[in-house]
Every structure is written in structure tokens, then in C-alpha cells.
Design a protein around this motif. Sequence first.
Motif, short mmCIF file in Angstrom:
data_model
loop_
_atom_site.label_atom_id
_atom_site.label_comp_id
_atom_site.label_asym_id
_atom_site.label_seq_id
_atom_site.Cartn_x
_atom_site.Cartn_y
_atom_site.Cartn_z
N ALA A 70 -0.58 1.31 -7.37
CA ALA A 70 -0.98 1.84 -6.06
C ALA A 70 -0.16 1.23 -4.92
O ALA A 70 -0.03 1.84 -3.86
CB ALA A 70 -2.46 1.59 -5.82
N ALA A 71 0.40 0.07 -5.15
CA ALA A 71 1.08 -0.66 -4.07
C ALA A 71 2.48 -0.15 -3.78
O ALA A 71 2.96 -0.21 -2.65
CB ALA A 71 1.14 -2.15 -4.41
N PHE A 72 3.18 0.35 -4.83
CA PHE A 72 4.62 0.61 -4.69
C PHE A 72 4.95 2.08 -4.94
O PHE A 72 4.33 2.74 -5.77
CB PHE A 72 5.40 -0.25 -5.69
N PRO A 73 5.99 2.59 -4.25
CA PRO A 73 6.51 3.92 -4.59
C PRO A 73 7.27 3.85 -5.91
O PRO A 73 7.58 2.77 -6.41
CB PRO A 73 7.45 4.23 -3.43
N GLY A 74 7.56 5.00 -6.49
CA GLY A 74 8.35 5.03 -7.72
C GLY A 74 7.56 4.60 -8.94
O GLY A 74 8.14 4.16 -9.94
N THR A 75 6.23 4.73 -8.88
CA THR A 75 5.38 4.36 -10.02
C THR A 75 4.63 5.60 -10.50
O THR A 75 4.43 6.56 -9.75
CB THR A 75 4.37 3.26 -9.65
N ASP A 76 4.18 5.56 -11.75
CA ASP A 76 3.40 6.67 -12.30
C ASP A 76 2.73 6.25 -13.59
O ASP A 76 3.22 5.37 -14.30
CB ASP A 76 4.30 7.88 -12.56
N PHE A 77 1.60 6.84 -13.89
CA PHE A 77 0.90 6.72 -15.16
C PHE A 77 0.39 5.29 -15.45
O PHE A 77 1.05 4.51 -16.12
CB PHE A 77 1.77 7.20 -16.32
N LEU A 78 -0.78 5.00 -14.95
CA LEU A 78 -1.49 3.78 -15.31
C LEU A 78 -1.97 3.89 -16.75
O LEU A 78 -2.68 4.85 -17.11
CB LEU A 78 -2.70 3.59 -14.39
N ALA A 102 -7.49 7.68 -11.17
CA ALA A 102 -8.43 6.63 -10.80
C ALA A 102 -8.11 6.20 -9.37
O ALA A 102 -6.96 6.30 -8.92
CB ALA A 102 -8.32 5.44 -11.74
N GLU A 103 -9.11 5.69 -8.68
CA GLU A 103 -8.93 5.21 -7.32
C GLU A 103 -8.81 3.69 -7.33
O GLU A 103 -9.65 3.00 -7.92
CB GLU A 103 -10.11 5.63 -6.44
N ALA A 104 -7.77 3.17 -6.68
CA ALA A 104 -7.62 1.73 -6.56
C ALA A 104 -8.79 1.16 -5.75
O ALA A 104 -9.19 1.75 -4.74
CB ALA A 104 -6.30 1.39 -5.89
N PRO A 105 -9.35 0.03 -6.17
CA PRO A 105 -10.51 -0.53 -5.47
C PRO A 105 -10.19 -0.91 -4.03
O PRO A 105 -9.06 -1.27 -3.70
CB PRO A 105 -10.85 -1.78 -6.30
N ASN A 106 -11.19 -0.87 -3.19
CA ASN A 106 -11.02 -1.30 -1.79
C ASN A 106 -11.78 -2.58 -1.49
O ASN A 106 -12.00 -2.93 -0.33
CB ASN A 106 -11.44 -0.18 -0.84
N GLY A 135 0.80 -1.22 0.00
CA GLY A 135 0.00 0.00 0.00
C GLY A 135 0.83 1.26 0.00
O GLY A 135 1.56 1.55 0.95
N HIS A 136 0.77 2.01 -1.07
CA HIS A 136 1.50 3.28 -1.13
C HIS A 136 0.57 4.46 -1.37
O HIS A 136 0.48 5.35 -0.54
CB HIS A 136 2.58 3.22 -2.22
N ASP A 137 -0.16 4.44 -2.49
CA ASP A 137 -1.06 5.55 -2.81
C ASP A 137 -2.15 5.05 -3.74
O ASP A 137 -1.88 4.71 -4.90
CB ASP A 137 -0.29 6.70 -3.45
N GLY A 138 -3.37 5.01 -3.25
CA GLY A 138 -4.49 4.50 -4.05
C GLY A 138 -5.01 5.48 -5.08
O GLY A 138 -5.88 5.13 -5.87
N HIS A 139 -4.49 6.70 -5.08
CA HIS A 139 -4.89 7.74 -6.04
C HIS A 139 -3.88 7.71 -7.18
O HIS A 139 -2.76 8.21 -7.06
CB HIS A 139 -4.88 9.10 -5.32
N VAL A 140 -4.25 7.09 -8.30
CA VAL A 140 -3.29 6.73 -9.35
C VAL A 140 -3.53 7.57 -10.61
O VAL A 140 -4.64 7.59 -11.15
CB VAL A 140 -3.40 5.23 -9.69
N ARG A 141 -2.46 8.25 -11.06
CA ARG A 141 -2.55 9.02 -12.30
C ARG A 141 -2.65 8.09 -13.51
O ARG A 141 -1.96 7.07 -13.56
CB ARG A 141 -1.33 9.94 -12.43
N CYS A 142 -3.47 8.46 -14.47
CA CYS A 142 -3.77 7.60 -15.62
C CYS A 142 -3.48 8.31 -16.93
O CYS A 142 -3.44 9.54 -16.99
CB CYS A 142 -5.25 7.19 -15.63
N TYR A 143 -3.31 7.52 -17.98
CA TYR A 143 -3.31 8.09 -19.33
C TYR A 143 -4.10 7.19 -20.26
O TYR A 143 -4.23 5.98 -20.02
CB TYR A 143 -1.89 8.31 -19.86
N ALA A 144 -4.64 7.79 -21.30
CA ALA A 144 -5.40 7.03 -22.30
C ALA A 144 -4.43 6.49 -23.34
O ALA A 144 -3.71 7.26 -23.99
CB ALA A 144 -6.43 7.92 -22.97
N GLY A 145 -4.41 5.18 -23.52
CA GLY A 145 -3.51 4.55 -24.48
C GLY A 145 -4.18 4.36 -25.83
O GLY A 145 -4.86 3.35 -26.05
N GLY A 146 -4.02 5.30 -26.71
CA GLY A 146 -4.63 5.17 -28.04
C GLY A 146 -3.90 4.16 -28.90
O GLY A 146 -2.68 4.09 -28.90
#
Length: 363
Positions: A309-317, A339-343, A128-139
Motif C-alpha cells: 500500500a505504501a509504494f507505487p509499482g506494486t501488485d498482488f499481496l 483488502a484494505e490496509a489498516p488505518n 502512502g500510495h493506495d490502501g486498496h490492495v489486490r490480493c491472491y490466495a497462495g495455495g
Amino acid sequence: MKIQSASARLYRVPLAQPVSDAAHGIQTHFELIAVRVTDEDGVQGLGLTYTGGSGGLAIVSALEGGLLESLVGKDADLIELCWRDMWRAMHYVGQGGVVSFAISAIDVALWDIKGKRAQMPLWRLLGGHDGHVRCYAGGIDLNFSIEELLAQSEAFRENGFRAIKMKVGRPSLREDIERIEAMREELGEQFPLMVDANMAWSRMNALRAAKAFNPYGLTWLEEPVEPRDYASHASIAECGLVPIAAGENLRNFSEFKQLIDTGRIGYAEPDVTNCGGVTGFAKIARYAESHSAITTSHGLHDLSIHLLAAFPGTDFLEVHGYSLDAFLSRPLRIVDGYAEAPNTSGHGIELDWQKLERHAVQG
């Protein structure tokens, strides 16, 4: 708790519209392989992997040819042991490829069971690190006209996205530049824009492209060359013209270690459905963070969100074009770029099996 049963099923899922990239050409469907593992208490875990349209039967064959049967009677809680046993059993016929897809699906199912038994969402179970995850649209849009590309961009933004990836690798570099220029003009200078070449170029052509793209402030250039050409990745990265992202076509930790150490990438891009599952992804993400590379994701965003959401050092789902939304009880929602990681317990993916069954390939 002992594993009582395990099964696999293959589905061929049509896309809403044909899509295209430099590696795969026109795509009209993708294949989904679902693995269900049940323990003695009746707790069932769901594991998923997918293909770009072919190869699914080979993955099912690997699963039904011994991997699923070997699970029965093992302790579902000893995931690392199960993972290592599967790799050792199959290492001679493949330390990647079809074998990695099959092992990944099983591993995801085991983690789903573990989360359900612990009554914890997967991302919290992993640390558990941060459930508020930045996203991008993969065209997946190499075949789109500029007008279609811009219309897609507008739709993405209306649906909550604040970052977009587009395809490059058209027949001429000039075409790619014109498309990027149009997107940058439409989006503005500060809007995160990524481009994905899907291994389209030689080292020389990739260097030319990186130089040509430099004025447009790209977040990254993805897969400019063949995925295991680590030296070429390093040459492009060391020019400092644009950060390099890669990894969706790598299948194990050793390959990612080389890509990070030798290839000098800025963004590691494992796919949880084929890099060794949750267990494999976790190893890669921890190594990447310790070597100053950011971990992003590829494919199956409803599952990948837990890993970011689980690990530090991550970005852009990456919210991928191979969407399962039509079959999900709770599709991922994007609000103002996040997006919010599910609970819910486990990974929380619940499929409409009756609806999905229309697309089943084998009985």
C-alpha cells in the motif's frame, strides 16, 4: 526516544492441515519469532519473522546473542542508523540467512514504534500510495489431488479471492500440465492464475515447463530455478513465454539488484520478515519500480499489506498459508479480490498472547 528493552520469543504453530511444495515436502507447522521492543515512554513495537518449521532457535540465538542488547539506549526514531549498525555488526557472519531474519524482526518492531508515536498507520508513514490492495490466495498444495485442488479453489473464491497461486513441480511435467489445465478450465481464461515451482527445476527443465505452460495464460511462473542462479532466470524470462517472479529466498538488497538487473524478472518478491525488514523492503521496492519490475510480496500478509500500500509499482499481496488469523484480533478481510490496509497506528497487528503461549518453544 531511547530504547529501554528488547526481547524475543519462539513459537511453533500447527497448520490446520499438512501442506506441501517442491522444496520443503510435507509441512505440519511453522515457527513464529516475535520481537518486542519498548521505548522509555512505554511504547512497544512488535516485530515478527517466521520459518517453514525449523531454524527458529538459530534466529533467537542471533537475537539474544547481541542484537537485542545492542539496541538498548539507542534512539528508536533513528531506524536507518539502527539498521546499518546491525548489518555492520553482523556482516562477517552473514549478510543474509539467520542474521537477516533477526534484523528484519527488529526493524519491523522499530517501525511499529515509529508509527504508534506518530499516530499513523505504517503504510501512510512510509509515503502512502493506495490502501486498496489486490490480493491472491497462495495455495501450498503440491500434495493435493486434482479434486482437492479444485475444492480449495472454490473455497478461496467463496472467501473473496479473485486470484490464486498453485504449486507445480510434481514428479512429471505431464502431472503439472494436467493440474494447471484443470484449474484453468475451472477458473476461466481471465481469472489470474499463478504457479510456483519452489526451485524444482534445472534451467532446461524450467524452459520446457515455461513452454508447456504458455497456452494457459499464467500471471507468472515463480521460482523455476535456484534463487541465485540469475543467468537461468534471465534465460527463462527472455523467452517471453510467461513472466517470472522470484525473490522470496533472497535476503538483501544486493541480491535483489542482481535478480532484477541480470535475472530480468517481471515480479520481485521480497519478504518483509527476512529481507531486512521494512527498511530493506523499501529499498528493494523503490529499485524495482525504477527498473520496470513489479513488487509483490511473500508471507505474513497482515504486515506485507502495508508495504504494498505504501509504494507505487506494486501488485498482488500474497495471502499466505502460514496464517495467524487464529491469534489476531483483526484478521485481514478479502472482499472481491482486495483488502484494505489498516488505518490503526503502526502496523496494527495485535496478537492474543495467552492463546499463542500454548505454542511457545522456550521460556
